[in-house]
Enzyme design. Sequence first.
Site, PDB file in Angstrom:
ATOM      1  N   CYS A  94      71.130  10.877  42.533  1.00  0.00           N
ATOM      2  CA  CYS A  94      69.800  10.292  42.338  1.00  0.00           C
ATOM      3  C   CYS A  94      68.950  10.460  43.592  1.00  0.00           C
ATOM      4  CB  CYS A  94      69.898   8.812  42.037  1.00  0.00           C
ATOM      5  SG  CYS A  94      71.190   8.391  40.906  1.00  0.00           S
ATOM      6  N   ASP A 128      69.405   8.782  46.262  1.00  0.00           N
ATOM      7  CA  ASP A 128      69.496   7.561  47.049  1.00  0.00           C
ATOM      8  C   ASP A 128      70.871   6.960  46.893  1.00  0.00           C
ATOM      9  OD1 ASP A 128      66.969   7.262  48.211  1.00  0.00           O
ATOM     10  OD2 ASP A 128      66.150   6.670  46.283  1.00  0.00           O
ATOM     11  N   CYS A 140      66.150   8.783  51.487  1.00  0.00           N
ATOM     12  CA  CYS A 140      64.876   9.057  52.121  1.00  0.00           C
ATOM     13  C   CYS A 140      64.507   7.953  53.093  1.00  0.00           C
ATOM     14  CB  CYS A 140      63.801   9.195  51.061  1.00  0.00           C
ATOM     15  SG  CYS A 140      63.652   7.727  50.055  1.00  0.00           S
ATOM     16  N   CYS A 154      63.762   2.235  46.009  1.00  0.00           N
ATOM     17  CA  CYS A 154      64.656   2.223  47.177  1.00  0.00           C
ATOM     18  C   CYS A 154      64.933   0.788  47.611  1.00  0.00           C
ATOM     19  CB  CYS A 154      64.041   2.971  48.349  1.00  0.00           C
ATOM     20  SG  CYS A 154      63.699   4.689  47.998  1.00  0.00           S
TER      21      CYS A 154
END
Lengths: 390, 212
Positions: free
Chosen positions: B36, B38, B63, B107
């Site tokens: 994904c 993340d 990220c 996130c």
Amino acid sequence: MKKNLYVYLDSNATTRVDDEVAKYILNFYTNDYAVASSQFSHTPGIRAKDAIDKSRYLIAKAINSSPEEVIFTSGATESNNLAIKGVAFANLNSKRKKIIVSKIEHFSVLHTAESLEKFGFEIEYLNVNHEGFVDLNHLASLIDDNTLLVSIMFANHEVGTIQDIKNASEIAHKYGAYFHTDAAVAFLQVPIDVNLLGIDLMSITAHKIYGPKGVGALYIRKGTKIEKIIEGGYQEFNLRAGTENVPGIAGFGKAVEIFSQEDLKKVRNLRDYLYEQIKENISGVYLNGASDFNKRIPNNLNVSFDYIEGESVVLHLDMRGIAVITGSACFSRSLQASHILLAMGFTHERAHGSIRFGLHKYLTKEDIDWTVENVKEVVEKLRKLSPLSK
Amino acid sequence: MSLSYSEKVLKYFLNPVNVGELKDADAIATEGSPACGDMIKLFLKVNKDTKVIEDIKFKSYGCASNIATASVITELAKGKTLDEAKKITWTDAAEYLGGLPPVKVHCAVLAVDALKTAIENYEHTHGLLKEKKPTDEKIVRERLKHVINPLTGLDVLQGNLIKDIKIKDGRIDITLNMAKNNQFAGNISEEIKERLEPLWDVKEVNIILQES
């Protein structure tokens, strides 16, 4: 850290305009600013027309076509639209309803082709292998006498792989289909002879060869059944209406005229050096795209780093004055990983860890050394953070 | 691109806090997956008597916003009791960071999920559950939703990787539609175990793979 050094490595997206080109363009904004509405125009108008004719001639010469076969557009995206929609609309009455494109095309080809479904066209997508080469056996199995157009990009903008255009166009022609290629990143980076390669339509652009943005061209082989998609006046042999972008077109021609094979060789050497240095200094690196470097455009390198995500790499490098991009989902507006790397059969993880380096003639060996040094530091820093690192 | 992040996000991205692993962690949780884009792994050290989070560390594959939100969540949770820490929300983290770009909100959600799962795992393994529900297939399936196949980016249920689930006397047998020599077999088996082993009444998790 060298504060005043900014290393731009995104040349597969766009390049800086050459000083000579910029200077040449300026004249068409401030002095010869008339438009080329007619060959019987006033003197300033004729000067504009001469500038356009000169550019048309230079581009035709570069691809071994006739000048009348080159139509100026606003860029490769418009050229791709004109090629695909223009051919489709001009042949609506034909029984040919199939259009075949590769899975790794630029969105301006993929989305244009898709948009034709509502006009009754059927779109087929060609597979590519692990190195980004289009599977021509797949093409041979999909194509038939109802195929109108095959569109396969000359080289890929992300992974740099150069396609076997000659054999692809041969297959298309065997079934009476037109062959279009999007050569946006390939034009001048690799020799292209439209006759030798059997290309019927080819999209090119100025801003990837040190020319201005907002100008491109479509090569259309004489006899191709195509119609305009932007209605208006009779400009560009009645195939593209609208006042010509004289400064842009003039600059496009100038960029082609001064494009240097020596510079290109330098870029190729720097690219090879960059890859060597990355491999030597960083572990867990994988090359994306053609492993035979003769089958890659000279200004592209694309690698994936194990255990880390590309957006973080891009951001760290940006803060250190180095511009690169990634195929990671986190980087894209749509949160989708690169459709090109996924079509090549890579895991999402490999796509997320990919970094593209686009090189150009203004770089020095020092720039590359500095880049490698920083990439190494950033990769190591992020790997320390990563739960996947061993 | 850096402009779309607030200064605070960039600050935590450049100098993340509470990074690393805890060798003697009392609870661990992993959320997300590299597929994904993340992934975060969280480690908790909890005081047995006071139930205060004495130490918390994380590792992140992701990220800038993933790294920054994980930093902030750990900072907010440290020194709080488990019950207090449970109340931390993703909006707390986002506000603390001066906002997040809308596409990056997930996130923060992921980081909060990791904290919640780690606390839940601690409660399971330390007899702190208020209501002790015996583990059934529904509970197992709920937890398996968080295990992602790296190849497809789909969870193991969506991806049809779960062939059979058997639960008996504290032992769970999971049969996978996956060959032993599949490159991700080890990875996925490990993640499934990590998901199910903390359940309070589970003593053993056994993964059965197909002969290749």
